[in-house]
Design a protein around this motif. Structure first.
Motif, PDB file in Angstrom:
ATOM      1  N   MET A 137      21.760  17.501  -6.877  1.00 20.55           N
ATOM      2  CA  MET A 137      20.637  16.402  -6.871  1.00 20.55           C
ATOM      3  C   MET A 137      21.655  16.147  -8.239  1.00 20.55           C
ATOM      4  SD  MET A 137      17.410  15.838  -7.477  1.00 20.55           S
ATOM      5  CE  MET A 137      16.903  17.310  -6.892  1.00 20.55           C
ATOM      6  N   GLU A 138      21.695  14.372  -8.621  1.00 20.38           N
ATOM      7  CA  GLU A 138      22.162  13.565  -9.502  1.00 20.38           C
ATOM      8  C   GLU A 138      20.683  13.096 -10.109  1.00 20.38           C
ATOM      9  OE1 GLU A 138      24.594  10.927  -6.998  1.00 20.38           O
ATOM     10  OE2 GLU A 138      25.568  12.642  -6.352  1.00 20.38           O
ATOM     11  N   MET A 139      21.712  12.809 -11.185  1.00 24.19           N
ATOM     12  CA  MET A 139      20.549  11.562 -12.325  1.00 24.19           C
ATOM     13  C   MET A 139      21.049  10.132 -11.943  1.00 24.19           C
ATOM     14  SD  MET A 139      20.155  12.711 -15.538  1.00 24.19           S
ATOM     15  CE  MET A 139      20.251  11.903 -16.776  1.00 24.19           C
ATOM     16  N   PRO A 140      19.975   9.457 -12.511  1.00 22.56           N
ATOM     17  CA  PRO A 140      18.820   9.549 -13.038  1.00 22.56           C
ATOM     18  C   PRO A 140      17.740  10.364 -12.694  1.00 22.56           C
ATOM     19  CG  PRO A 140      18.805   7.365 -13.130  1.00 22.56           C
ATOM     20  CD  PRO A 140      19.702   8.027 -11.959  1.00 22.56           C
ATOM     21  N   TRP A 141      17.616  11.278 -11.085  1.00 24.86           N
ATOM     22  CA  TRP A 141      16.280  10.952 -10.822  1.00 24.86           C
ATOM     23  C   TRP A 141      16.502  12.408 -11.252  1.00 24.86           C
ATOM     24  CZ3 TRP A 141      11.322  11.351  -8.972  1.00 24.86           C
ATOM     25  CH2 TRP A 141      11.584  12.891  -8.092  1.00 24.86           C
ATOM     26  N   ALA A 142      17.045  12.995 -11.365  1.00 23.63           N
ATOM     27  CA  ALA A 142      17.167  14.783 -11.805  1.00 23.63           C
ATOM     28  C   ALA A 142      16.569  15.113 -12.758  1.00 23.63           C
ATOM     29  CB  ALA A 142      18.505  15.543 -11.814  1.00 23.63           C
ATOM     30  N   GLY A 143      16.760  13.749 -13.627  1.00 22.29           N
ATOM     31  CA  GLY A 143      15.879  14.067 -15.379  1.00 22.29           C
ATOM     32  C   GLY A 143      14.741  14.146 -15.088  1.00 22.29           C
ATOM     33  N   TRP A 144      13.342  13.931 -13.566  1.00 24.74           N
ATOM     34  CA  TRP A 144      12.270  13.506 -14.093  1.00 24.74           C
ATOM     35  C   TRP A 144      11.740  14.631 -14.220  1.00 24.74           C
ATOM     36  CZ3 TRP A 144       8.515  15.224 -10.232  1.00 24.74           C
ATOM     37  CH2 TRP A 144       7.282  14.583 -10.231  1.00 24.74           C
ATOM     38  N   GLN A 145      10.084  15.164 -14.289  1.00 25.30           N
ATOM     39  CA  GLN A 145       9.176  16.571 -14.151  1.00 25.30           C
ATOM     40  C   GLN A 145       7.775  15.677 -14.346  1.00 25.30           C
ATOM     41  OE1 GLN A 145      11.219  18.132 -17.691  1.00 25.30           O
ATOM     42  NE2 GLN A 145       9.287  17.502 -19.259  1.00 25.30           N
ATOM     43  N   GLY A 146       7.565  16.928 -13.556  1.00 25.24           N
ATOM     44  CA  GLY A 146       6.025  16.403 -13.098  1.00 25.24           C
ATOM     45  C   GLY A 146       5.523  15.866 -13.908  1.00 25.24           C
ATOM     46  N   SER A 147       5.027  16.517 -15.376  1.00 20.26           N
ATOM     47  CA  SER A 147       4.273  16.010 -16.726  1.00 20.26           C
ATOM     48  C   SER A 147       4.897  14.884 -16.888  1.00 20.26           C
ATOM     49  CB  SER A 147       5.122  16.737 -17.833  1.00 20.26           C
ATOM     50  OG  SER A 147       5.926  16.840 -18.134  1.00 20.26           O
ATOM     51  N   LEU A 148       5.361  13.865 -16.210  1.00 23.66           N
ATOM     52  CA  LEU A 148       6.706  12.487 -17.015  1.00 23.66           C
ATOM     53  C   LEU A 148       5.663  11.514 -16.158  1.00 23.66           C
ATOM     54  CD1 LEU A 148      10.276  12.983 -17.635  1.00 23.66           C
ATOM     55  CD2 LEU A 148       7.874  12.801 -19.351  1.00 23.66           C
ATOM     56  N   LYS A 149       5.296  11.674 -15.107  1.00 27.77           N
ATOM     57  CA  LYS A 149       4.179  10.878 -14.334  1.00 27.77           C
ATOM     58  C   LYS A 149       4.978   9.586 -13.868  1.00 27.77           C
ATOM     59  CE  LYS A 149       0.900  14.565 -14.573  1.00 27.77           C
ATOM     60  NZ  LYS A 149       0.810  14.778 -13.224  1.00 27.77           N
ATOM     61  N   VAL A 150       4.394   8.238 -14.827  1.00 29.80           N
ATOM     62  CA  VAL A 150       4.969   7.230 -13.968  1.00 29.80           C
ATOM     63  C   VAL A 150       5.425   6.192 -15.733  1.00 29.80           C
ATOM     64  CG1 VAL A 150       5.098   4.629 -13.510  1.00 29.80           C
ATOM     65  CG2 VAL A 150       4.877   6.589 -11.995  1.00 29.80           C
ATOM     66  N   ASN A 151       6.490   6.059 -15.983  1.00 33.83           N
ATOM     67  CA  ASN A 151       5.937   4.415 -17.013  1.00 33.83           C
ATOM     68  C   ASN A 151       5.204   3.355 -16.253  1.00 33.83           C
ATOM     69  OD1 ASN A 151       6.827   2.944 -19.189  1.00 33.83           O
ATOM     70  ND2 ASN A 151       7.808   4.623 -19.132  1.00 33.83           N
ATOM     71  N   ALA A 170       1.104  -1.229  -0.066  1.00 31.86           N
ATOM     72  CA  ALA A 170       0.226   0.141  -0.326  1.00 31.86           C
ATOM     73  C   ALA A 170       0.989   0.985  -0.041  1.00 31.86           C
ATOM     74  CB  ALA A 170      -1.303  -0.155   1.194  1.00 31.86           C
ATOM     75  N   THR A 171       2.600   1.022   0.816  1.00 37.75           N
ATOM     76  CA  THR A 171       2.612   2.683   0.597  1.00 37.75           C
ATOM     77  C   THR A 171       3.446   2.518  -0.867  1.00 37.75           C
ATOM     78  OG1 THR A 171       2.935   2.346   3.572  1.00 37.75           O
ATOM     79  CG2 THR A 171       4.720   3.444   2.072  1.00 37.75           C
ATOM     80  N   PHE A 172       3.562   0.986  -1.435  1.00 38.01           N
ATOM     81  CA  PHE A 172       4.249   1.454  -2.375  1.00 38.01           C
ATOM     82  C   PHE A 172       3.175   2.339  -3.938  1.00 38.01           C
ATOM     83  CE2 PHE A 172       5.660  -1.354  -6.473  1.00 38.01           C
ATOM     84  CZ  PHE A 172       6.654  -0.324  -6.649  1.00 38.01           C
ATOM     85  N   ALA A 173       1.996   2.274  -3.766  1.00 40.13           N
ATOM     86  CA  ALA A 173       1.146   2.337  -4.754  1.00 40.13           C
ATOM     87  C   ALA A 173       0.715   4.100  -4.417  1.00 40.13           C
ATOM     88  CB  ALA A 173       0.207   1.645  -4.034  1.00 40.13           C
ATOM     89  N   ARG A 174       0.600   3.943  -3.305  1.00 42.20           N
ATOM     90  CA  ARG A 174       0.753   5.842  -2.534  1.00 42.20           C
ATOM     91  C   ARG A 174       1.637   6.656  -2.996  1.00 42.20           C
ATOM     92  NH1 ARG A 174      -0.148   6.840   3.052  1.00 42.20           N
ATOM     93  NH2 ARG A 174      -0.194   9.121   2.658  1.00 42.20           N
ATOM     94  N   LEU A 175       3.581   5.850  -2.940  1.00 47.48           N
ATOM     95  CA  LEU A 175       4.220   6.691  -3.683  1.00 47.48           C
ATOM     96  C   LEU A 175       4.639   6.632  -4.824  1.00 47.48           C
ATOM     97  CD1 LEU A 175       7.278   7.452  -3.815  1.00 47.48           C
ATOM     98  CD2 LEU A 175       8.144   5.197  -4.118  1.00 47.48           C
ATOM     99  N   LEU A 176       3.483   5.978  -5.868  1.00 47.53           N
ATOM    100  CA  LEU A 176       3.331   5.693  -7.130  1.00 47.53           C
ATOM    101  C   LEU A 176       2.482   6.764  -7.171  1.00 47.53           C
ATOM    102  CD1 LEU A 176       3.508   1.945  -7.901  1.00 47.53           C
ATOM    103  CD2 LEU A 176       5.100   3.414  -8.929  1.00 47.53           C
ATOM    104  N   ASP A 177       1.288   6.779  -6.879  1.00 51.13           N
ATOM    105  CA  ASP A 177       0.189   7.801  -6.810  1.00 51.13           C
ATOM    106  C   ASP A 177       0.627   9.217  -7.002  1.00 51.13           C
ATOM    107  OD1 ASP A 177      -1.816   6.204  -7.623  1.00 51.13           O
ATOM    108  OD2 ASP A 177      -2.848   5.566  -5.638  1.00 51.13           O
ATOM    109  N   MET A 178       1.456   9.126  -6.144  1.00 51.94           N
ATOM    110  CA  MET A 178       1.955  10.813  -5.972  1.00 51.94           C
ATOM    111  C   MET A 178       2.494  11.144  -6.730  1.00 51.94           C
ATOM    112  SD  MET A 178       3.397  10.806  -1.404  1.00 51.94           S
ATOM    113  CE  MET A 178       3.547  12.868  -1.976  1.00 51.94           C
ATOM    114  N   LEU A 179       3.075  10.757  -7.651  1.00 53.15           N
ATOM    115  CA  LEU A 179       4.295  10.653  -8.827  1.00 53.15           C
ATOM    116  C   LEU A 179       3.075  10.627  -9.981  1.00 53.15           C
ATOM    117  CD1 LEU A 179       7.057   7.697  -9.079  1.00 53.15           C
ATOM    118  CD2 LEU A 179       8.060  10.344  -8.754  1.00 53.15           C
ATOM    119  N   ARG A 180       2.180  10.578  -9.898  1.00 48.39           N
ATOM    120  CA  ARG A 180       1.669   9.947 -10.587  1.00 48.39           C
ATOM    121  C   ARG A 180       0.317  10.993 -10.660  1.00 48.39           C
ATOM    122  NH1 ARG A 180      -0.505   4.850  -9.357  1.00 48.39           N
ATOM    123  NH2 ARG A 180       0.397   3.492 -11.312  1.00 48.39           N
ATOM    124  N   ASN A 181       0.273  12.421  -9.763  1.00 43.88           N
ATOM    125  CA  ASN A 181      -0.669  13.169  -9.445  1.00 43.88           C
ATOM    126  C   ASN A 181       0.861  14.151  -9.881  1.00 43.88           C
ATOM    127  OD1 ASN A 181      -3.199  12.051  -9.481  1.00 43.88           O
ATOM    128  ND2 ASN A 181      -2.327  10.909  -7.240  1.00 43.88           N
TER     129      ASN A 181
END
Length: 286
Positions: free
Chosen positions: A257-271, A172-183
Motif C-alpha cells: 500500500m502506498e500514499m496517498p491512497w493509503a492515507g484514506w479511511q472510511g470515515s473520510l468518505k469523499v471531499n 454512471a460508473t464514476f458515480a457508483r465509485l464515488l457512492d461506494m466511497l461515500r457509503n
C-alpha cells in the motif's frame, strides 16, 4: 480491440531482448503479415526508444507541454472519466498526469535524506532510455506511472489523439465509485475498500490499475487523506507525501500500500467540495 489483441501478442517477455543500457526491445516475428499491416496502418512503431539525459531535460520537455490546448483539463478529465467507465482505459492515467503537468513548479534537482531521487517530483537525475512503445501499450491497458519521464511520454502521445467523450455509462460508473466511497463504514481501510470494489466488479481493470485510479483521486484531494492535505490548488512534493505515509501502519512491512491512497479511511468518505470543483461537468444530476 483488434489492435489491443495484437499488442498483447507482441509485448510478451518471450519476444523481448535486452539492449544497453538495460532497455527491453521486442521482435515482431510472432505476428502475421496481416497483424503487422494493422500496426502499420495505425502508425505504431514496435520499438520507439526515447532517451533522457537527466532531471533537467525531462522537466524542460514536460513543462514545454503545459500550455498545449490538447492537454486542457476538459480533454484530460473527459479521458479519465471514460477510463473509469471502461470505454477508454488509457484515460485512467490522465488525471494524475494532468495534475502533475499543471501543478508542479519548475525546480532544480535536489535529493534529500536517503532517497536517491528529487524530493519535489520523485524523478531521477541519470541518463535513461525508455521503450515508449511498450509504455504506451501498458497505458492503453489502464496502467499508470507518476514519474516525470513517464508522464511526459504519456502526455506527448495523448495530445495527438482524437477527443474522447465519456458516455453516460462511463459517468454512471464514476458515480457508483464515488457512492461506494461515500457509503464506506467509518473504520474501513483502503485494503478493505479495494476488496469491496473488486467484489462489486465495477471496474474493467486489474488491481494495480484500480489502485492507480484511487491514488489519482487521492492526489488531487477528491479522496481525503488522514495525514496530509492534498488538492489541485497546491503542489505537495514527493518526499513530503512519502514522509507523511511513514505515520501510517498500512505502509509498513510487507504491505504494498502506498500514499496517498493509503492515507484514506472510511470515515473520510469523499471531499465533496473538491469533487464539485474538479468534476462538476462530469457528475450525473441527482
Amino acid at each position: 480491440m483488434q489492435a489491443l489483441r495484437i499488442l498483447k501478442k507482441l509485448y510478451k517477455s518471450c519476444n523481448a531482448s535486452w539492449q544497453p543500457p538495460g532497455v527491453a526491445v521486442y521482435s515482431d516475428e510472432a505476428l502475421s503479415d496481416k497483424e503487422r499491416a494493422v500496426l502499420a496502418e495505425m502508425n505504431w512503431q514496435v520499438n520507439r526508444l526515447e532517451s533522457f539525459s537527466g532531471h533537467a531535460e525531462v522537466q524542460d520537455k514536460l513543462l514545454a507541454l503545459k500550455d498545449h490546448p490538447q492537454l486542457s483539463r476538459q480533454r484530460c478529465l473527459d479521458a479519465f472519466v471514460a477510463g473509469v467507465g471502461g470505454s477508454y482505459l488509457r484515460g485512467l492515467s490522465l488525471l494524475a498526469a494532468w495534475h502533475y503537468l499543471h501543478s508542479m513548479p519548475a525546480h532544480p534537482y535536489e535529493a534529500r535524506d536517503c532517497y536517491l531521487c528529487c524530493h519535489l517530483c520523485g524523478g531521477s537525475d541519470k541518463p535513461e532510455v525508455q521503450n515508449d512503445s511498450d509504455i504506451q501499450f501498458a497505458l492503453h491497458l489502464g496502467g499508470d506511472w507518476v514519474s516525470p519521464q513517464y508522464i511526459y511520454l504519456n502526455l506527448r502521445y495523448f495530445l495527438a489523439q482524437p477527443d474522447i467523450v465519456p458516455s453516460e455509462q462511463d459517468k454512471a460508473t464514476f458515480a457508483r465509485l464515488l457512492d461506494m466511497l461515500r457509503n464506506a463504514a467509518p473504520d474501513e481501510t483502503p485494503g478493505q475498500f479495494e476488496q469491496r470494489l473488486h467484489a462489486a466488479k465495477l471496474l474493467k481493470v486489474d488491481k494495480y490499475s484500480r489502485r492507480g485510479l484511487l491514488n489519482s483521486l487521492a492526489r488531487v484531494g477528491v479522496i481525503p487523506n488522514a495525514v496530509i492535505d492534498l488538492s489541485c490548488e497546491h503542489w505537495v512534493g514527493w518526499l513530503d507525501i512519502v514522509k507523511a505515509g511513514e505515520e501510517l501502519r498500512n505502509t509498513k512491512g510487507r504491505s504494498d500500500m502506498e500514499m496517498p491512497w493509503a492515507g484514506w479511511q472510511g470515515s473520510l468518505k469523499v471531499n465533496e467540495a473538491r469533487l464539485q470543483a474538479l468534476f462538476a461537468p462530469w457528475l450525473l444530476a441527482a
